[in-house]
Design a protein around this motif. Sequence first.
Motif, short mmCIF file in Angstrom:
data_model
loop_
_atom_site.label_atom_id
_atom_site.label_comp_id
_atom_site.label_asym_id
_atom_site.label_seq_id
_atom_site.Cartn_x
_atom_site.Cartn_y
_atom_site.Cartn_z
N ASN A 194 2.82 13.82 53.57
CA ASN A 194 2.93 13.71 55.02
C ASN A 194 3.07 15.13 55.55
O ASN A 194 3.78 15.96 54.96
CB ASN A 194 4.17 12.90 55.42
CG ASN A 194 4.02 11.42 55.11
OD1 ASN A 194 2.94 10.94 54.77
ND2 ASN A 194 5.11 10.71 55.21
N TYR B 200 3.58 17.82 59.03
CA TYR B 200 4.25 17.88 60.33
C TYR B 200 4.04 19.26 60.97
O TYR B 200 4.04 20.28 60.27
CB TYR B 200 5.76 17.66 60.19
CG TYR B 200 6.13 16.39 59.47
CD1 TYR B 200 6.11 16.33 58.08
CD2 TYR B 200 6.49 15.24 60.17
CE1 TYR B 200 6.43 15.16 57.40
CE2 TYR B 200 6.83 14.07 59.50
CZ TYR B 200 6.79 14.05 58.12
OH TYR B 200 7.11 12.88 57.47
N TYR C 145 5.99 21.47 63.96
CA TYR C 145 7.14 21.60 64.84
C TYR C 145 7.00 22.88 65.66
O TYR C 145 6.37 23.85 65.23
CB TYR C 145 8.45 21.72 64.05
CG TYR C 145 8.89 20.49 63.32
CD1 TYR C 145 8.46 20.24 62.02
CD2 TYR C 145 9.77 19.58 63.90
CE1 TYR C 145 8.88 19.12 61.33
CE2 TYR C 145 10.21 18.46 63.21
CZ TYR C 145 9.75 18.24 61.93
OH TYR C 145 10.20 17.13 61.24
N LEU D 37 14.36 22.17 66.88
CA LEU D 37 13.02 21.88 66.41
C LEU D 37 12.44 20.70 67.19
O LEU D 37 13.05 19.63 67.25
CB LEU D 37 13.04 21.52 64.93
CG LEU D 37 13.26 22.65 63.95
CD1 LEU D 37 13.53 22.10 62.57
CD2 LEU D 37 12.07 23.57 63.92
N TYR E 200 2.49 14.64 63.56
CA TYR E 200 2.63 14.37 62.14
C TYR E 200 1.43 13.56 61.67
O TYR E 200 0.74 12.91 62.46
CB TYR E 200 3.95 13.67 61.82
CG TYR E 200 4.10 12.26 62.33
CD1 TYR E 200 4.59 12.02 63.60
CD2 TYR E 200 3.77 11.17 61.51
CE1 TYR E 200 4.75 10.73 64.06
CE2 TYR E 200 3.92 9.87 61.97
CZ TYR E 200 4.42 9.66 63.25
OH TYR E 200 4.57 8.39 63.71
N LEU F 189 6.30 25.77 63.09
CA LEU F 189 6.60 25.49 61.70
C LEU F 189 5.81 24.28 61.22
O LEU F 189 5.75 23.26 61.90
CB LEU F 189 8.10 25.21 61.52
CG LEU F 189 9.00 26.43 61.64
CD1 LEU F 189 10.40 26.03 62.01
CD2 LEU F 189 9.01 27.22 60.33
N GLY G 145 9.06 7.21 51.34
CA GLY G 145 10.51 7.10 51.40
C GLY G 145 11.27 8.33 50.97
O GLY G 145 12.49 8.37 51.06
N GLN G 146 10.58 9.36 50.46
CA GLN G 146 11.28 10.58 50.05
C GLN G 146 11.12 11.59 51.18
O GLN G 146 10.14 12.29 51.27
CB GLN G 146 10.67 11.12 48.76
CG GLN G 146 10.77 10.10 47.63
CD GLN G 146 10.14 10.62 46.35
OE1 GLN G 146 10.45 11.72 45.92
NE2 GLN G 146 9.26 9.84 45.77
N GLU G 147 12.11 11.65 52.04
CA GLU G 147 11.89 12.31 53.31
C GLU G 147 12.44 13.70 53.44
O GLU G 147 12.51 14.22 54.54
CB GLU G 147 12.46 11.42 54.43
CG GLU G 147 11.84 10.05 54.47
CD GLU G 147 10.32 10.08 54.55
OE1 GLU G 147 9.68 9.12 54.10
OE2 GLU G 147 9.77 11.08 55.05
N THR G 148 12.85 14.34 52.37
CA THR G 148 13.23 15.74 52.47
C THR G 148 12.03 16.53 52.93
O THR G 148 10.94 16.40 52.38
CB THR G 148 13.70 16.27 51.11
OG1 THR G 148 14.87 15.53 50.72
CG2 THR G 148 14.04 17.74 51.19
N GLN G 149 12.24 17.34 53.94
CA GLN G 149 11.12 18.12 54.49
C GLN G 149 11.14 19.54 53.92
O GLN G 149 12.18 20.17 53.84
CB GLN G 149 11.22 18.17 56.01
CG GLN G 149 11.18 16.78 56.63
CD GLN G 149 10.39 16.73 57.90
OE1 GLN G 149 10.06 17.74 58.49
NE2 GLN G 149 10.08 15.52 58.36
N PHE H 284 9.58 23.20 54.53
CA PHE H 284 8.99 23.95 55.62
C PHE H 284 8.24 25.18 55.13
O PHE H 284 8.61 25.81 54.13
CB PHE H 284 10.08 24.41 56.60
CG PHE H 284 10.62 23.30 57.45
CD1 PHE H 284 11.62 22.46 56.99
CD2 PHE H 284 10.11 23.08 58.73
CE1 PHE H 284 12.11 21.43 57.79
CE2 PHE H 284 10.60 22.06 59.53
CZ PHE H 284 11.60 21.23 59.06
N GLY H 285 7.21 25.53 55.89
CA GLY H 285 6.50 26.77 55.66
C GLY H 285 7.23 27.94 56.29
O GLY H 285 8.28 27.76 56.91
#
Lengths: 113, 113
Positions: free
Chosen positions: A32, A34, A36, A44, A49, A90, A98-102, A104-105
Motif C-alpha cells: 500500500n 501513501y 502525505y 501529517l 493512498y 512524504l 492488516g500490517q499497518e506500520t508505515q 516513510f521515505g
Amino acid sequence: SQTIHQWPATLVQPVGSPLSLECTVEGTSNPNLYWYRQAAGRGLQLLFYSVGIGQISSEVPQNLSASRPQDRQFILSSKKLLLSDSGFYLCAWTFGRGQETQYFGPGTRLLVL
Amino acid sequence: SQKIEQNSEALNIQEGKTATLTCNYTNYSPAYLQWYRQDPGRGPVFLLLIRENEKEKRKERLKVTFDTTLKQSLFHITASQPADSATYLCAPFLTGTASKLTFGTGTRLQVTL
C-alpha cells in the motif's frame, strides 16, 4: 530488506508550474502506498493512498493528483502549482493485509514562489 | 468529528529524567495505536504499536500505555538523553478505514544536559 526512495529531495518551483514527485519502493511487492504533506509546524496530512496499480483514493480535494503506473511506483503531480502547495511531501508504504506500520521515505521539500 | 490531540507545546526535560507525552483522541475507537519519532527534515520512524486489548507495551527505554476508557495513550521515555530530542507523533488506527492511519500533530521533546 525494503527501501523507499523519493526524489527530488528539494524543489523550488514558480507558481503555475507543473509538478512531478516520484516515490519507489524496493524489496517488497503489492505494497500500500501513501502520499502525505506536512506544512511547516503542522501535522501529517494524508493526500492519496493506493492499494494497487491504478487504484488511487484521494483524501483531500485539491489541485494535486496521484498515479501508480507500476506496483512499486507512486507519483504525485500537479498541472499548476499554488503557493499553498509548499511543504514537505512524504511517501510511505505498508505491507497491507492488516500490517499497518508505515515506512516513510526521506521526503521532498517543495517551495513554491 | 474524529480528533487526535497532542500537546503542541514543546516538552523540555533534563537528561536522565522520564519524559511523558500524551495523546488524546475523541470519537475514535482505534483497534491499535502507533507512536512514531520524527527528526527535523526527515520522515517519521515507527517506534511502538499497542493494541486495544493491551494496557502497556515496552521497548528498551520506551513504554506506551493505552487506556480505551480515557481515550488516551501515554508515551514514556525513561532515562532520557539529548539524542531523544525529536517530535513524537501518535497515530490511532481504525479497522475498516481502508488501511489509513491518522496522525496527531506531534509533540516536540527537547532533552537538555
